[in-house]
Write a protein that holds these residues in place. Structure first.
Motif, PDB file in Angstrom:
ATOM      1  N   LEU A   7     -54.254  26.869 -35.857  1.00 14.90           N
ATOM      2  CA  LEU A   7     -54.208  25.473 -35.454  1.00 14.90           C
ATOM      3  C   LEU A   7     -55.297  24.697 -36.172  1.00 14.90           C
ATOM      4  O   LEU A   7     -56.488  24.894 -35.916  1.00 14.90           O
ATOM      5  CB  LEU A   7     -54.397  25.350 -33.940  1.00 14.90           C
ATOM      6  CG  LEU A   7     -54.413  23.934 -33.371  1.00 14.90           C
ATOM      7  CD1 LEU A   7     -53.098  23.240 -33.664  1.00 14.90           C
ATOM      8  CD2 LEU A   7     -54.679  23.960 -31.881  1.00 14.90           C
ATOM      9  N   GLU A   8     -54.889  23.860 -37.101  1.00 16.21           N
ATOM     10  CA  GLU A   8     -55.870  23.027 -37.779  1.00 16.21           C
ATOM     11  C   GLU A   8     -56.387  21.972 -36.811  1.00 16.21           C
ATOM     12  O   GLU A   8     -55.621  21.394 -36.043  1.00 16.21           O
ATOM     13  CB  GLU A   8     -55.230  22.352 -39.000  1.00 16.21           C
ATOM     14  CG  GLU A   8     -54.778  23.323 -40.070  1.00 16.21           C
ATOM     15  CD  GLU A   8     -54.205  22.597 -41.260  1.00 16.21           C
ATOM     16  OE1 GLU A   8     -54.262  21.352 -41.277  1.00 16.21           O
ATOM     17  OE2 GLU A   8     -53.704  23.277 -42.170  1.00 16.21           O
ATOM     18  N   PRO A   9     -57.678  21.726 -36.823  1.00 18.96           N
ATOM     19  CA  PRO A   9     -58.229  20.751 -35.874  1.00 18.96           C
ATOM     20  C   PRO A   9     -57.743  19.347 -36.161  1.00 18.96           C
ATOM     21  O   PRO A   9     -57.438  18.992 -37.299  1.00 18.96           O
ATOM     22  CB  PRO A   9     -59.744  20.876 -36.092  1.00 18.96           C
ATOM     23  CG  PRO A   9     -59.880  21.387 -37.500  1.00 18.96           C
ATOM     24  CD  PRO A   9     -58.702  22.289 -37.708  1.00 18.96           C
ATOM     25  N   THR A  10     -57.652  18.557 -35.111  1.00 18.15           N
ATOM     26  CA  THR A  10     -57.329  17.142 -35.259  1.00 18.15           C
ATOM     27  C   THR A  10     -58.455  16.451 -36.018  1.00 18.15           C
ATOM     28  O   THR A  10     -59.626  16.661 -35.728  1.00 18.15           O
ATOM     29  CB  THR A  10     -57.146  16.501 -33.885  1.00 18.15           C
ATOM     30  OG1 THR A  10     -56.064  17.133 -33.211  1.00 18.15           O
ATOM     31  CG2 THR A  10     -56.867  15.008 -34.008  1.00 18.15           C
ATOM     32  N   THR A  11     -58.077  15.639 -37.005  1.00 14.68           N
ATOM     33  CA  THR A  11     -59.069  14.865 -37.752  1.00 14.68           C
ATOM     34  C   THR A  11     -59.241  13.504 -37.093  1.00 14.68           C
ATOM     35  O   THR A  11     -58.264  12.787 -36.889  1.00 14.68           O
ATOM     36  CB  THR A  11     -58.628  14.679 -39.212  1.00 14.68           C
ATOM     37  OG1 THR A  11     -58.426  15.955 -39.810  1.00 14.68           O
ATOM     38  CG2 THR A  11     -59.688  13.923 -40.002  1.00 14.68           C
ATOM     39  N   GLU A  53     -56.605   9.238 -35.108  1.00 20.89           N
ATOM     40  CA  GLU A  53     -56.563  10.682 -34.852  1.00 20.89           C
ATOM     41  C   GLU A  53     -55.376  11.247 -35.620  1.00 20.89           C
ATOM     42  O   GLU A  53     -54.226  10.875 -35.355  1.00 20.89           O
ATOM     43  CB  GLU A  53     -56.411  10.962 -33.360  1.00 20.89           C
ATOM     44  CG  GLU A  53     -57.535  10.426 -32.503  1.00 20.89           C
ATOM     45  CD  GLU A  53     -57.269  10.639 -31.027  1.00 20.89           C
ATOM     46  OE1 GLU A  53     -56.349  11.427 -30.696  1.00 20.89           O
ATOM     47  OE2 GLU A  53     -57.951  10.019 -30.199  1.00 20.89           O
ATOM     48  N   ASP A  55     -52.981  14.394 -37.166  1.00 17.18           N
ATOM     49  CA  ASP A  55     -52.486  15.767 -37.116  1.00 17.18           C
ATOM     50  C   ASP A  55     -51.341  15.898 -38.107  1.00 17.18           C
ATOM     51  O   ASP A  55     -50.580  14.941 -38.325  1.00 17.18           O
ATOM     52  CB  ASP A  55     -51.954  16.125 -35.719  1.00 17.18           C
ATOM     53  CG  ASP A  55     -53.024  16.084 -34.652  1.00 17.18           C
ATOM     54  OD1 ASP A  55     -53.831  17.008 -34.608  1.00 17.18           O
ATOM     55  OD2 ASP A  55     -53.038  15.116 -33.859  1.00 17.18           O
ATOM     56  N   ARG A 175     -47.945  20.203 -30.770  1.00 15.59           N
ATOM     57  CA  ARG A 175     -48.594  20.641 -32.012  1.00 15.59           C
ATOM     58  C   ARG A 175     -50.046  21.025 -31.768  1.00 15.59           C
ATOM     59  O   ARG A 175     -50.586  21.931 -32.399  1.00 15.59           O
ATOM     60  CB  ARG A 175     -48.499  19.521 -33.048  1.00 15.59           C
ATOM     61  CG  ARG A 175     -49.105  19.893 -34.405  1.00 15.59           C
ATOM     62  CD  ARG A 175     -50.498  19.321 -34.540  1.00 15.59           C
ATOM     63  NE  ARG A 175     -51.128  19.795 -35.765  1.00 15.59           N
ATOM     64  CZ  ARG A 175     -52.367  20.231 -35.815  1.00 15.59           C
ATOM     65  NH1 ARG A 175     -53.109  20.277 -34.720  1.00 15.59           N
ATOM     66  NH2 ARG A 175     -52.899  20.621 -36.959  1.00 15.59           N
ATOM     67  N   ARG A 176     -50.691  20.356 -30.825  1.00 14.59           N
ATOM     68  CA  ARG A 176     -52.108  20.620 -30.563  1.00 14.59           C
ATOM     69  C   ARG A 176     -52.330  21.869 -29.718  1.00 14.59           C
ATOM     70  O   ARG A 176     -53.417  22.431 -29.717  1.00 14.59           O
ATOM     71  CB  ARG A 176     -52.744  19.416 -29.877  1.00 14.59           C
ATOM     72  CG  ARG A 176     -52.731  18.156 -30.750  1.00 14.59           C
ATOM     73  CD  ARG A 176     -53.497  17.024 -30.123  1.00 14.59           C
ATOM     74  NE  ARG A 176     -53.570  15.866 -31.032  1.00 14.59           N
ATOM     75  CZ  ARG A 176     -54.291  14.786 -30.792  1.00 14.59           C
ATOM     76  NH1 ARG A 176     -55.005  14.699 -29.683  1.00 14.59           N
ATOM     77  NH2 ARG A 176     -54.316  13.780 -31.668  1.00 14.59           N
ATOM     78  N   THR A 177     -51.301  22.299 -28.983  1.00 19.47           N
ATOM     79  CA  THR A 177     -51.468  23.446 -28.090  1.00 19.47           C
ATOM     80  C   THR A 177     -50.680  24.673 -28.529  1.00 19.47           C
ATOM     81  O   THR A 177     -51.161  25.799 -28.388  1.00 19.47           O
ATOM     82  CB  THR A 177     -51.045  23.063 -26.666  1.00 19.47           C
ATOM     83  OG1 THR A 177     -49.693  22.583 -26.682  1.00 19.47           O
ATOM     84  CG2 THR A 177     -51.963  21.978 -26.105  1.00 19.47           C
TER      85      THR A 177
END
Length: 319
Positions: A7-11, A53, A55, A175-177
């Motif tokens: 999981l790439e971190p949120t920028t 933010e 993604d 996508r974040r989880t």
């Protein structure tokens, strides 16, 4: 079982910490880097603030934009100077705004979903603070011509447009989880965007014939992109396009073509490209790189589609 994905971190990009006199200039650079080349003007440059933010999920990009009032223009000059070709899907989360493109004006209120095309001039206006989710979809992933009358047309949150907007919002959260699960849903997201564009273009109507044509075009695009892969089969195509095997066979039959013929046609097209570009390459290599199991399969398919053999075709092109 779904594959494990990192999981790439949120920028997160923000004007926080930037001197007030430099905040809007910094913001202008941010939105050009995040989206496409734009000209922006703040309603109040002395008290400007904004954040993005970001993604990404396969070829889709998700950006939550929070900002104070501004006007943004995508001009013909900027379009001519850049190569970005994306469809931007805007879902209003807070505040209000408007989109102008192709002589149309869409008012954006909370829940409204609106589309705009990076290859045509547009203007975005926000008179007060706002928040949006913007999904960028490469134009190449959508059918040619589908954008004609669909941009700057707002789809209300109550109805089919709201279903698509809710799906995109949910996909962004997923996508974040659970990124692997989200990646599986990307083809469905593109298909829903395609359908929503048709709804916008038709002012809410979408006939059964148009729906079948839309599905058929989606199947054709996926097969064209993956025909060179030897493991391509009907189950994989149906899953990727978000339809059943039965529906896949039906929509292809309505277009006068079967699944086997479609795959064979695209593999032969790939073989012809290789024979023209690399006339000295072994036919066994051409067969492998075109998705065929071997040279004999290449020979049979090539003759069935073109009426000649790969060797004869290569000789003709050499001459």
């Amino acid at each position: 079982m779904l594959p494990v994905m990192a999981l790439e971190p949120t920028t997160v990009m923000t004007t926080d910490g930037v001197p007030p006199e430099d905040a809007f200039g910094y913001w202008s650079d941010l939105i050009c880097a995040e989206f496409v080349q734009l000209e922006a003007r703040a309603l109040d440059t002395r008290r400007f603030a904004g954040s993005i933010e970001h993604d990404s999920l396969d070829d889709l990009c998700f950006s939550v934009v929070s900002s104070r009032g501004q006007r943004v223009d995508r001009t013909r000059r900027l379009i001519a100077a850049s190569r970005e070709e994306v469809v931007l899907v805007s879902i209003q989360l807070a505040g209000t705004g408007s989109v102008r493109q192709a002589g149309r004006l869409a008012r954006q209120s909370v829940g409204t979903m609106t589309f705009y095309d990076s290859t045509v001039p547009y203007t975005l206006e926000f008179d007060a603070p706002f928040r949006q989710l913007i999904v960028q979809v490469p134009r190449a992933m959508l059918p040619v011509g589908v954008l004609g009358g669909a941009t700057a047309v707002g789809l209300a949150p109550h109805g089919p447009g709201g279903v698509v907007a809710d799906f995109l919002l949910g996909l962004h959260r997923l996508r974040r989880t659970h990124p692997a699960a989200a990646a599986v849903l990307v083809p469905h997201a593109v298909g829903l965007v395609d359908g929503a564009l048709r709804l916008a273009e038709g002012s809410g109507s979408w006939s059964a014939a148009a729906g079948s044509a839309h599905l058929r075009e989606r199947v054709h695009r996926f097969v064209a992109a993956h025909a060179r892969e030897a493991d391509l089969d009907v189950n994989r195509v149906a899953t990727a396009c978000g339809i059943s095997r039965r529906t896949l066979f039906r929509v292809l039959a309505e277009g006068g073509e079967g699944f086997t013929e479609l795959v064979r046609r695209h593999r032969v097209r790939r073989a012809k490209e290789l024979l023209r570009a690399h006339p000295g390459r072994l036919l066994s290599t051409v067969a492998h790189e075109s998705g065929f199991g071997g040279e004999a399969q290449l020979h049979r398919a090539f003759r069935a589609v073109t009426g000649t053999t790969p060797g004869a075709y290569r000789g003709t092109n050499r001459q």
